[in-house]
Design an enzyme around this catalytic site. Sequence first.
Site, PDB file in Angstrom:
ATOM      1  N   ASP A 124       5.521   5.684  -2.663  1.00 37.22           N
ATOM      2  CA  ASP A 124       6.177   5.089  -3.827  1.00 37.22           C
ATOM      3  C   ASP A 124       6.945   6.238  -4.484  1.00 37.22           C
ATOM      4  OD1 ASP A 124       6.840   4.205  -6.373  1.00 37.22           O
ATOM      5  OD2 ASP A 124       4.902   3.249  -6.754  1.00 37.22           O
ATOM      6  N   TYR A 155      -5.470   9.273 -12.023  1.00 31.21           N
ATOM      7  CA  TYR A 155      -4.667   8.172 -11.503  1.00 31.21           C
ATOM      8  C   TYR A 155      -3.217   8.574 -11.273  1.00 31.21           C
ATOM      9  CZ  TYR A 155      -2.331   3.903 -10.635  1.00 31.21           C
ATOM     10  OH  TYR A 155      -1.572   2.944 -10.028  1.00 31.21           O
ATOM     11  N   LYS A 191      -1.810   3.579  -6.803  1.00 28.72           N
ATOM     12  CA  LYS A 191      -2.692   3.058  -5.766  1.00 28.72           C
ATOM     13  C   LYS A 191      -2.212   3.519  -4.413  1.00 28.72           C
ATOM     14  CE  LYS A 191      -5.892   0.475  -5.855  1.00 28.72           C
ATOM     15  NZ  LYS A 191      -7.279   0.956  -5.937  1.00 28.72           N
TER      16      LYS A 191
HETATM   17  P1  13P Z   1       1.744   0.938  -7.701  1.00 27.33           P
HETATM   18  O1  13P Z   1       0.503   1.646  -7.191  1.00 27.33           O
HETATM   19  O2  13P Z   1       2.281  -0.015  -6.721  1.00 27.33           O
HETATM   20  O3  13P Z   1       2.758   1.931  -8.183  1.00 27.33           O
HETATM   21  O4  13P Z   1       1.300   0.053  -8.944  1.00 27.33           O
HETATM   22  C1  13P Z   1       0.891   0.609 -10.121  1.00 27.33           C
HETATM   23  C2  13P Z   1       0.257  -0.439 -10.962  1.00 27.33           C
HETATM   24  O5  13P Z   1      -0.916  -0.394 -11.151  1.00 27.33           O
HETATM   25  C3  13P Z   1       1.087  -1.498 -11.508  1.00 27.33           C
HETATM   26  O6  13P Z   1       0.396  -2.386 -12.318  1.00 27.33           O
HETATM   27 MG    MG Z   2       4.627   2.267  -8.480  1.00 24.63          MG
HETATM   28 MG    MG Z   3       3.016   0.276  -4.834  1.00 25.31          MG
END
Ligand code: 13P
Ligand code: MG
Ligand code: MG
Length: 364
Positions: free
Chosen positions: A11, A228, A231
């Site tokens: 990402d 964090y 994800k």
């Molecule tokens: P990503 O991990 O896809 O960037 O999403 C982050 C998130 O928690 C959006 O609510």
């Molecule tokens: Mg993201």
């Molecule tokens: Mg993502």
Amino acid sequence: MEVTLSVIKADVGGYVGHSSSHPDVLQKARECMERAKKQGLLIDYYVTACGDDAQLIMTHQKGEDDEQIHKLAWDTFVECTKVAKKLKLHGAGQDLLADAFSGNVRGMGPGVAEMQFEERKAETVVIFMADKTASGAWNLPLYKIFADPFNTIGLVIASNMHSGFIFEVEDVLEAKKIKFNAPEEIYDMLVFLGSPSRYAITKVFHKESGEIAASCSTQRLALIAGRYVGKDDPVCIVRSQSKFPAVGEMLEPFASPNIVQGWMRGSHHGPLMPVSFHDARATRFDGPPRVIAAGFQLAKGKLIGANDLFDDPAFDEARHQANLIADFLRRMGPFEPHRLPLEQMEYSNTPEVVKRLAPRFQSV
Ligand code: 13P
Ligand code: MG
Ligand code: MG
Ligand code: 13P
């Protein structure tokens, strides 16, 4: 001919918010891939996105964990991040956790799934890519594909897969792995697979030949960074047909959506919805978690495809069910089991709140 298939994803910025990827970012990735193909480093490539995760699908002959290939992916994501920063996309460079490349992208933020094999007369592969979830999301579908005769009739009636498959499972918390024989050890194996927040399938092998059948990304961004940082939206490569399950047997588990971790702020459970490339946009409550399936035939390493396998009315009912599950879970708001247990949430102010309120807690 020996071919390596590498899928490396990151990402590098969301458009808008965390919902999807910007076309200029993907265009930059294609330019970097094209240059590497012209230089002879890659045989072929395909660039796509699932939600806000850019996906580099590459074929080459350098083997797994190759420094040149990993550096190419890293440099591509760095170039893409420059575009993302210029457009002020959300979370530009989110998954690039290191300042400089050092030999291998594993542990540096991007997710990696790779496999090296002798290309068969007809080499069918399916690449699953998901957003707003984590590596353990593949446990249930991979179990059904490679160990459940109610899903994969080939396990019963095809003699070339009748002896089963071997599953490699990783304890993502303690960085340890173990192999299980299926069907002989499925009860032991399910003790672990049923807990996908901690145990994730990394690889599957065809038992009789020892050939690689599936490979998943299991990098835990949250643990890598110690805080964090997004994800670890996962990818999974699966070989199909002949001694491996048929394409239809691979897609079948997604016809009844299961519930995975990773929705909204990486802190909620939600249904994993199978969608077309076009619909791989995480909108409602930043989701629900989505999965796409890209099918390819390989021809001397050339990627013939992608065939957008969930772009099919046969999955409409699964999407409908996923939406019903989403409605149901959303009603619970900030309560478990919609919200993840305190220690598993990716965004969490728990330590801060606990510290602040500690003086007010009285013994009972
Ligand atoms: P990503 O991990 O896809 O960037 O999403 C982050 C998130 O928690 C959006 O609510
Ligand atoms: Mg993201
Ligand atoms: Mg993502
Ligand atoms: P193959 O042996 O051609 O892979 O056939 C499996 C099949 O019949 C798919 O439905």
